[in-house]
Design a protein around this motif. Structure first.
Motif, PDB file in Angstrom:
ATOM      1  N   PRO A  31       0.819  -1.215   0.000  1.00 51.77           N
ATOM      2  CA  PRO A  31       0.000   0.000   0.000  1.00 51.77           C
ATOM      3  C   PRO A  31       0.854   1.266   0.000  1.00 51.77           C
ATOM      4  N   THR A  32       0.327   2.302  -0.594  1.00 47.57           N
ATOM      5  CA  THR A  32       1.036   3.581  -0.632  1.00 47.57           C
ATOM      6  C   THR A  32       0.960   4.310   0.704  1.00 47.57           C
ATOM      7  N   VAL A  33       0.110   3.825   1.612  1.00 47.06           N
ATOM      8  CA  VAL A  33       0.038   4.369   2.969  1.00 47.06           C
ATOM      9  C   VAL A  33       0.175   3.215   3.948  1.00 47.06           C
ATOM     10  N   VAL A  36      -2.814   0.020   7.016  1.00 46.19           N
ATOM     11  CA  VAL A  36      -4.141  -0.276   6.472  1.00 46.19           C
ATOM     12  C   VAL A  36      -4.194  -1.730   6.020  1.00 46.19           C
ATOM     13  N   GLU A  40      -8.446  -1.749   2.505  1.00 50.93           N
ATOM     14  CA  GLU A  40      -8.497  -0.313   2.793  1.00 50.93           C
ATOM     15  C   GLU A  40      -7.476   0.497   2.005  1.00 50.93           C
ATOM     16  N   ALA A  41      -6.489  -0.168   1.421  1.00 52.02           N
ATOM     17  CA  ALA A  41      -5.407   0.541   0.736  1.00 52.02           C
ATOM     18  C   ALA A  41      -5.942   1.347  -0.447  1.00 52.02           C
ATOM     19  N   PRO A  42      -5.594   2.629  -0.530  1.00 50.00           N
ATOM     20  CA  PRO A  42      -6.079   3.449  -1.651  1.00 50.00           C
ATOM     21  C   PRO A  42      -5.367   3.133  -2.960  1.00 50.00           C
ATOM     22  N   ALA A  43      -4.130   2.653  -2.858  1.00 49.20           N
ATOM     23  CA  ALA A  43      -3.342   2.314  -4.044  1.00 49.20           C
ATOM     24  C   ALA A  43      -2.146   1.479  -3.602  1.00 49.20           C
ATOM     25  N   THR A 109       0.699  -6.188   3.372  1.00 48.07           N
ATOM     26  CA  THR A 109       0.567  -4.965   4.155  1.00 48.07           C
ATOM     27  C   THR A 109       0.791  -5.261   5.628  1.00 48.07           C
TER      28      THR A 109
END
Length: 264
Positions: A31-33, A36, A40-43, A109
């Motif tokens: 994940p880019t954040v 999560v 839930e990962a946005p990208a 993740t």
């Protein structure tokens, strides 16, 4: 499968101190954040992965000579991974391309609760399709250290290739280095994982395990108990057993002495 020996662009395997790493090479999507779940990962961003390949790169970056033996797909990701190994001075003369199966993918993740989450795409992936006939026997025979994990033991034909490579290395006088690298979701069951990992345990000269792997392999025993480690995991042929403790460092055990190295 395509042989890459004509253009290794890495360090030559023709020396007496090469570390040959056998096993999986794949793409990790993270994940880019942080903190999560996969859902839930946005990208996601891609990164090269595969524990044996990571060791090969690490050895080369530390100034040593290393080589990687394994299989990737004849696809964009497979060629990207081959290029990354070349750029890191890893000899890839033992690497093969599969024209029918894709390079393995793994989504991974570290969630907010501290648990790791994995989702693998290997149905089957190219690394699982390495055949014994595709092994670079001369490269294996040159290995001062032959390093491997357990994921390559899960499915045929890679399992037979793995066992054959180990036997060649052992007969050639190589030090056998084993990192079980437990990935339960890839095994049919917990019992299959435990049996598979332990099936080659007593052949290794050097074994590296984590605290979680000790708990799993011993059925829940205390990974900090030296008696547990020595009685259940140390075998007569073993020269060194290393227990990693993440940022805290590691413990090491031999027949004659034991000790601890703090994290850096």
């Amino acid at each position: 499968a395509e042989d890459l020996s004509a253009n290794t662009n890495g360090k030559s395997a023709d020396n007496n101190s090469i570390v040959v790493c056998f096993g999986e090479l794949l793409i990790d999507f993270v994940p880019t954040v942080g903190g999560v779940s996969l859902a839930e990962a946005p990208a996601f961003k891609k990164a090269p992965g595969g524990a044996p390949a990571n060791v090969a790169v690490g050895v080369a970056r530390l100034g040593g000579s290393s080589a990687f033996i394994g299989k990737v797909g004849d696809d964009e990701f497979g060629h990207m991974l081959a290029d990354i190994l070349r750029q890191n001075n890893v000899d890839i003369s033992g690497m093969r391309f599969d024209h029918s199966a894709r390079t393995a993918l793994a989504f991974v993740t570290l969630r907010a609760d501290g648990e790791r989450e994995f989702l693998f795409f290997r149905h089957p992936s190219a690394d699982m399709r390495l055949h014994e006939s595709e092994l670079d026997i001369n490269l294996i025979k040159q290995a001062k250290i032959f390093h491997y994990g357990s994921i390559s033991l899960i499915e045929e034909p890679c399992k037979s290739a793995h066992l054959a490579a180990m036997n060649i290395a052992k007969r050639s006088g190589s030090i056998l280095s084993y990192d079980p690298n437990l990935r339960l979701p890839l095994w049919p069951s917990s019992e299959a994982a435990r049996t598979g990992i332990m099936s080659i345990w007593d052949q290794a000269d050097l074994i590296k395990v984590s605290e979680d792997e000790i708990k799993f392999l011993t059925g829940g025993d205390d990974p900090y108990d030296d008696n547990v480690v020595m009685k259940k995991l140390y075998h007569p042929n073993l020269k060194l057993l290393v227990v990693t403790e993440g940022s805290e460092g590691c413990r090491y055990y031999t027949k004659a002495f034991k000790g601890r190295v703090p994290g850096i």
